[in-house]
Structures are given as structure tokens and as C-alpha cells.
Design a protein around this motif. Structure first.
Motif, PDB file in Angstrom:
ATOM      1  N   GLU A   1      -4.467 -35.126  -1.458  1.00 42.35           N
ATOM      2  CA  GLU A   1      -4.177 -35.695  -2.177  1.00 42.35           C
ATOM      3  C   GLU A   1      -2.489 -34.712  -2.522  1.00 42.35           C
ATOM      4  O   GLU A   1      -3.410 -33.685  -3.591  1.00 42.35           O
ATOM      5  CB  GLU A   1      -4.794 -36.580  -2.490  1.00 42.35           C
ATOM      6  N   ILE A   2      -1.892 -35.747  -3.510  1.00 41.94           N
ATOM      7  CA  ILE A   2      -0.618 -35.159  -4.568  1.00 41.94           C
ATOM      8  C   ILE A   2      -1.090 -35.520  -5.002  1.00 41.94           C
ATOM      9  O   ILE A   2      -0.912 -36.985  -5.329  1.00 41.94           O
ATOM     10  CB  ILE A   2       0.458 -34.726  -3.426  1.00 41.94           C
ATOM     11  N   LYS A   3      -1.046 -35.042  -6.585  1.00 37.02           N
ATOM     12  CA  LYS A   3      -1.546 -36.126  -7.958  1.00 37.02           C
ATOM     13  C   LYS A   3      -0.337 -36.317  -8.242  1.00 37.02           C
ATOM     14  O   LYS A   3      -0.039 -37.601  -9.177  1.00 37.02           O
ATOM     15  CB  LYS A   3      -2.716 -35.146  -8.827  1.00 37.02           C
ATOM     16  N   SER A   4       0.553 -35.345  -8.469  1.00 34.37           N
ATOM     17  CA  SER A   4       1.715 -35.884  -8.914  1.00 34.37           C
ATOM     18  C   SER A   4       3.018 -34.923  -8.246  1.00 34.37           C
ATOM     19  O   SER A   4       2.360 -33.780  -8.206  1.00 34.37           O
ATOM     20  CB  SER A   4       2.042 -35.734 -10.677  1.00 34.37           C
ATOM     21  N   GLY A   5       4.459 -35.103  -8.631  1.00 35.46           N
ATOM     22  CA  GLY A   5       5.397 -34.134  -8.126  1.00 35.46           C
ATOM     23  C   GLY A   5       6.797 -34.447  -8.674  1.00 35.46           C
ATOM     24  O   GLY A   5       6.715 -35.902  -8.735  1.00 35.46           O
ATOM     25  N   HIS A   6       7.676 -34.027  -8.812  1.00 36.19           N
ATOM     26  CA  HIS A   6       8.788 -34.131  -8.643  1.00 36.19           C
ATOM     27  C   HIS A   6       9.849 -32.721  -8.401  1.00 36.19           C
ATOM     28  O   HIS A   6       9.407 -32.028  -7.798  1.00 36.19           O
ATOM     29  CB  HIS A   6       9.411 -34.885  -9.738  1.00 36.19           C
ATOM     30  N   LEU A   7      11.141 -33.749  -7.958  1.00 39.34           N
ATOM     31  CA  LEU A   7      12.151 -32.556  -6.840  1.00 39.34           C
ATOM     32  C   LEU A   7      12.997 -32.721  -8.486  1.00 39.34           C
ATOM     33  O   LEU A   7      13.550 -34.448  -8.382  1.00 39.34           O
ATOM     34  CB  LEU A   7      12.566 -32.699  -5.955  1.00 39.34           C
ATOM     35  N   VAL A   8      13.853 -31.587  -8.617  1.00 43.24           N
ATOM     36  CA  VAL A   8      15.279 -31.836  -9.759  1.00 43.24           C
ATOM     37  C   VAL A   8      17.018 -31.236  -8.957  1.00 43.24           C
ATOM     38  O   VAL A   8      16.496 -31.074  -8.207  1.00 43.24           O
ATOM     39  CB  VAL A   8      15.010 -30.908 -10.099  1.00 43.24           C
ATOM     40  N   PHE A   9      17.828 -32.230  -8.644  1.00 39.72           N
ATOM     41  CA  PHE A   9      18.710 -32.480  -8.218  1.00 39.72           C
ATOM     42  C   PHE A   9      20.134 -32.309  -9.208  1.00 39.72           C
ATOM     43  O   PHE A   9      19.758 -33.076  -9.701  1.00 39.72           O
ATOM     44  CB  PHE A   9      19.062 -33.186  -7.494  1.00 39.72           C
ATOM     45  N   ASP A  10      20.912 -31.357  -8.793  1.00 44.29           N
ATOM     46  CA  ASP A  10      22.119 -31.648  -9.527  1.00 44.29           C
ATOM     47  C   ASP A  10      22.731 -31.624  -8.504  1.00 44.29           C
ATOM     48  O   ASP A  10      22.994 -31.008  -7.468  1.00 44.29           O
ATOM     49  CB  ASP A  10      21.933 -29.828  -9.946  1.00 44.29           C
ATOM     50  N   ASN A  11      23.880 -32.409  -8.188  1.00 43.35           N
ATOM     51  CA  ASN A  11      24.949 -33.369  -7.659  1.00 43.35           C
ATOM     52  C   ASN A  11      24.117 -33.608  -6.231  1.00 43.35           C
ATOM     53  O   ASN A  11      25.085 -33.048  -5.342  1.00 43.35           O
ATOM     54  CB  ASN A  11      26.525 -32.439  -7.533  1.00 43.35           C
ATOM     55  N   ASP A  12      22.846 -34.028  -5.638  1.00 44.25           N
ATOM     56  CA  ASP A  12      22.208 -34.037  -4.825  1.00 44.25           C
ATOM     57  C   ASP A  12      22.096 -32.705  -4.286  1.00 44.25           C
ATOM     58  O   ASP A  12      22.034 -32.585  -2.854  1.00 44.25           O
ATOM     59  CB  ASP A  12      23.477 -34.678  -3.720  1.00 44.25           C
ATOM     60  N   LYS A  13      22.046 -31.880  -4.915  1.00 41.13           N
ATOM     61  CA  LYS A  13      21.214 -30.210  -4.267  1.00 41.13           C
ATOM     62  C   LYS A  13      20.306 -29.870  -4.549  1.00 41.13           C
ATOM     63  O   LYS A  13      20.465 -30.119  -6.237  1.00 41.13           O
ATOM     64  CB  LYS A  13      22.527 -28.981  -4.718  1.00 41.13           C
ATOM     65  N   LEU A  14      19.216 -29.806  -3.746  1.00 40.99           N
ATOM     66  CA  LEU A  14      17.883 -29.588  -4.533  1.00 40.99           C
ATOM     67  C   LEU A  14      18.625 -28.496  -5.347  1.00 40.99           C
ATOM     68  O   LEU A  14      18.230 -27.267  -5.354  1.00 40.99           O
ATOM     69  CB  LEU A  14      17.231 -29.067  -3.730  1.00 40.99           C
ATOM     70  N   THR A  15      17.482 -28.274  -6.550  1.00 37.31           N
ATOM     71  CA  THR A  15      17.528 -27.413  -7.753  1.00 37.31           C
ATOM     72  C   THR A  15      16.169 -26.963  -8.205  1.00 37.31           C
ATOM     73  O   THR A  15      15.975 -25.265  -8.806  1.00 37.31           O
ATOM     74  CB  THR A  15      18.562 -27.025  -8.909  1.00 37.31           C
ATOM     75  N   GLY A  16      14.937 -27.510  -8.118  1.00 32.05           N
ATOM     76  CA  GLY A  16      13.981 -27.114  -8.828  1.00 32.05           C
ATOM     77  C   GLY A  16      12.733 -28.136  -8.228  1.00 32.05           C
ATOM     78  O   GLY A  16      13.548 -28.755  -7.275  1.00 32.05           O
ATOM     79  N   GLY A  17      11.419 -27.816  -8.631  1.00 37.22           N
ATOM     80  CA  GLY A  17      10.644 -28.625  -8.001  1.00 37.22           C
ATOM     81  C   GLY A  17       8.873 -28.375  -8.812  1.00 37.22           C
ATOM     82  O   GLY A  17       8.970 -27.667  -9.253  1.00 37.22           O
ATOM     83  N   GLU A  18       8.275 -29.652  -8.979  1.00 37.83           N
ATOM     84  CA  GLU A  18       6.457 -29.055  -9.231  1.00 37.83           C
ATOM     85  C   GLU A  18       5.372 -30.188  -8.364  1.00 37.83           C
ATOM     86  O   GLU A  18       6.181 -31.391  -8.709  1.00 37.83           O
ATOM     87  CB  GLU A  18       6.971 -29.144 -10.940  1.00 37.83           C
ATOM     88  N   PHE A  19       4.063 -28.910  -8.686  1.00 33.23           N
ATOM     89  CA  PHE A  19       3.431 -30.495  -7.765  1.00 33.23           C
ATOM     90  C   PHE A  19       2.534 -30.091  -8.377  1.00 33.23           C
ATOM     91  O   PHE A  19       1.915 -28.995  -8.675  1.00 33.23           O
ATOM     92  CB  PHE A  19       3.244 -30.027  -6.347  1.00 33.23           C
ATOM     93  N   VAL A  20       1.392 -31.304  -8.447  1.00 25.83           N
ATOM     94  CA  VAL A  20      -0.186 -31.251  -9.041  1.00 25.83           C
ATOM     95  C   VAL A  20      -0.798 -31.137  -7.756  1.00 25.83           C
ATOM     96  O   VAL A  20      -0.368 -32.639  -7.557  1.00 25.83           O
ATOM     97  CB  VAL A  20      -0.161 -31.862 -10.643  1.00 25.83           C
ATOM     98  N   ILE A  21      -1.597 -30.499  -7.079  1.00 22.95           N
ATOM     99  CA  ILE A  21      -2.595 -31.229  -6.070  1.00 22.95           C
ATOM    100  C   ILE A  21      -3.813 -31.306  -6.415  1.00 22.95           C
ATOM    101  O   ILE A  21      -4.276 -30.855  -7.265  1.00 22.95           O
ATOM    102  CB  ILE A  21      -2.587 -30.155  -5.441  1.00 22.95           C
ATOM    103  N   ASP A  22      -4.663 -32.679  -6.073  1.00 18.21           N
ATOM    104  CA  ASP A  22      -6.163 -32.901  -6.689  1.00 18.21           C
ATOM    105  C   ASP A  22      -7.029 -32.851  -5.357  1.00 18.21           C
ATOM    106  O   ASP A  22      -6.962 -32.739  -4.238  1.00 18.21           O
ATOM    107  CB  ASP A  22      -5.513 -34.676  -6.186  1.00 18.21           C
ATOM    108  N   MET A  23      -7.436 -31.105  -5.298  1.00 21.31           N
ATOM    109  CA  MET A  23      -7.743 -30.483  -4.576  1.00 21.31           C
ATOM    110  C   MET A  23      -9.487 -31.188  -4.539  1.00 21.31           C
ATOM    111  O   MET A  23     -10.393 -30.843  -3.729  1.00 21.31           O
ATOM    112  CB  MET A  23      -8.190 -29.444  -5.216  1.00 21.31           C
ATOM    113  N   THR A  24     -10.036 -32.196  -5.580  1.00 21.41           N
ATOM    114  CA  THR A  24     -11.356 -32.921  -5.295  1.00 21.41           C
ATOM    115  C   THR A  24     -11.486 -33.942  -3.951  1.00 21.41           C
ATOM    116  O   THR A  24     -12.239 -34.657  -3.568  1.00 21.41           O
ATOM    117  CB  THR A  24     -11.731 -34.035  -6.516  1.00 21.41           C
ATOM    118  N   THR A  25      -9.794 -34.093  -3.641  1.00 21.82           N
ATOM    119  CA  THR A  25      -9.966 -35.077  -2.222  1.00 21.82           C
ATOM    120  C   THR A  25      -9.637 -33.881  -1.289  1.00 21.82           C
ATOM    121  O   THR A  25      -9.766 -34.519   0.245  1.00 21.82           O
ATOM    122  CB  THR A  25      -8.064 -35.822  -2.760  1.00 21.82           C
ATOM    123  N   ILE A  26      -9.782 -32.987  -1.018  1.00 22.09           N
ATOM    124  CA  ILE A  26      -9.509 -32.312  -0.022  1.00 22.09           C
ATOM    125  C   ILE A  26     -10.715 -32.783   1.439  1.00 22.09           C
ATOM    126  O   ILE A  26     -11.767 -32.484   1.143  1.00 22.09           O
ATOM    127  CB  ILE A  26     -10.012 -30.887  -0.582  1.00 22.09           C
TER     128      ILE A  26
END
Length: 192
Positions: free
Chosen positions: A54-79
Motif C-alpha cells: 500500500e501507498i501510505k502517501s504521495g504526490h506529484l508536482v506539475f508546472d503548467n501540466d508538465k511533471l516536475t517532481g514527486g514523492e511517495f511513502v510506502i507502507d512496508m507493513t502491508t507487503i
């Protein structure tokens, strides 16, 4: 009149310098974790196993609809495995969570932080990111495609870089048909 002109000029200069030296942060879009899916697949000499995390949290960053970044936290206890049932599923899930593999008691999360994003085609990007598993951080490269409010990414991860060595022929001899390959696949279907 002179004071009003001076005040206006000072305000204009302050505004100009403030805008000139302020970084504009892009549009941050939170990932809907309940509608997103992360699938893993690991390979061994005698076959493979697959499952989800499971993905615990995450986001993508866009500038004028172009992807510029992102960050994710994965809940390893759910593997967990999705290709097994009952006792065998329980054994594999427990082993994956143990210190032989991901040590989820000590390392309950893994992270991925985008460090470089480059457009590679319409709606497609090549991404370099820092992945942290079991407290160890290494760069990974992968591709991501974005269509509207959905994204798909796939990457290969060399588990041995993160001290996940169980069954690896890179560290153990004479494993024969018990060998587990070092790389595993991750496929993310994201909605934001």
C-alpha cells in the motif's frame, strides 16, 4: 505628491525583487491512495511471486501540466503475496516482513523522492529518484506516463543495494534451485 511617488516606487521595487527571487512551487497533486495500486513481482530460479504494497502517501508536482517532481511513502507493513492462499501465503508474507527481507518492524516505510524529471514524449517522462528501503538510499531510474488524473510507472529494483540479501547468488553459494534473483519489479497505477 513626492512622498506618494517615492512610496509607489519603493513598493514597486520591493514587489519586483520579491517576485524575481521567489521560486514558484508547482501544482502539487496528492495521490488518492485508496484508488492507487502498487504491485511487486519477485523472481526465483523455480518461478516467481507477486503481490501488493500500500501507498501510505504521495504526490506529484506539475508546472503548467508538465511533471516536475514527486514523492511517495510506502507502507512496508502491508507487503503481501496475491498469488498464494492460506498457509503458504501466510508463510511468504511473514518471511517478506522479517529481517531476512524488508525488516518492517524496524523499517515500516520506504520512500521514493524524484530528483530529476525529463520529458521523453507526449505524456511520458524519464525520472531519476532516490529510493530508501531499510534505511539505505540509492538512485533509481524509471519511466512514468501520465494521462489526465492517472499515471503509470514501472521500475526494477536491485534489492541487494538495500541489504535485502536472502537467497541472493551475489552473496551465497550453492543455492541451486533456492536462488532468488536480485532484481524485482514494481508497477504503480496511480490516481490523483
Amino acid at each position: 505628491m513626492k512622498n506618494n511617488l517615492k512610496n509607489t516606487l519603493v513598493i514597486a521595487l520591493v514587489a519586483f525583487f520579491t517576485l524575481s527571487f521567489t521560486t514558484v512551487v508547482g501544482d502539487k497533486k496528492e495521490v488518492k491512495t485508496d484508488k492507487s495500486k502498487l504491485v511487486w513481482k519477485g523472481y526465483k530460479v523455480t518461478g516467481s511471486h507477486e503481490g501488493t504494497i500500500e501507498i501510505k502517501s504521495g504526490h506529484l508536482v506539475f508546472d503548467n501540466d508538465k511533471l516536475t517532481g514527486g514523492e511517495f511513502v510506502i507502507d512496508m507493513t502491508t507487503i503481501g503475496a496475491t498469488d498464494l492462499e492460506g498457509e503458504y501465503k501466510g508463510k511468504l508474507d511473514g518471511h517478506l516482513k522479517s529481517d531476512d527481507f524488508f525488516g518492517v518492524e524496524k523499517y515500516p516505510t520506504a520512500t521514493l523522492v524524484f530528483t530529476k524529471v525529463k520529458a521523453s514524449g507526449k505524456n511520458a517522462y524519464d525520472v531519476t529518484g532516490d529510493m530508501t528501503i531499510k534505511g539505505k538510499t540509492h538512485p533509481v531510474k524509471f519511466s512514468i506516463s501520465i494521462y489526465g488524473s492517472k499515471a503509470t510507472a514501472s521500475l526494477k529494483v536491485d534489492r541487494t543495494k538495500y541489504d535485502v540479501r536472502y537467497g541472493s547468488t551475489s552473496f551465497f553459494d550453492d543455492l541451486k534451485d533456492k536462488a532468488i534473483y536480485d532484481e524485482f519489479d514494481l508497477v504503480a497505477d496511480l490516481e490523483f
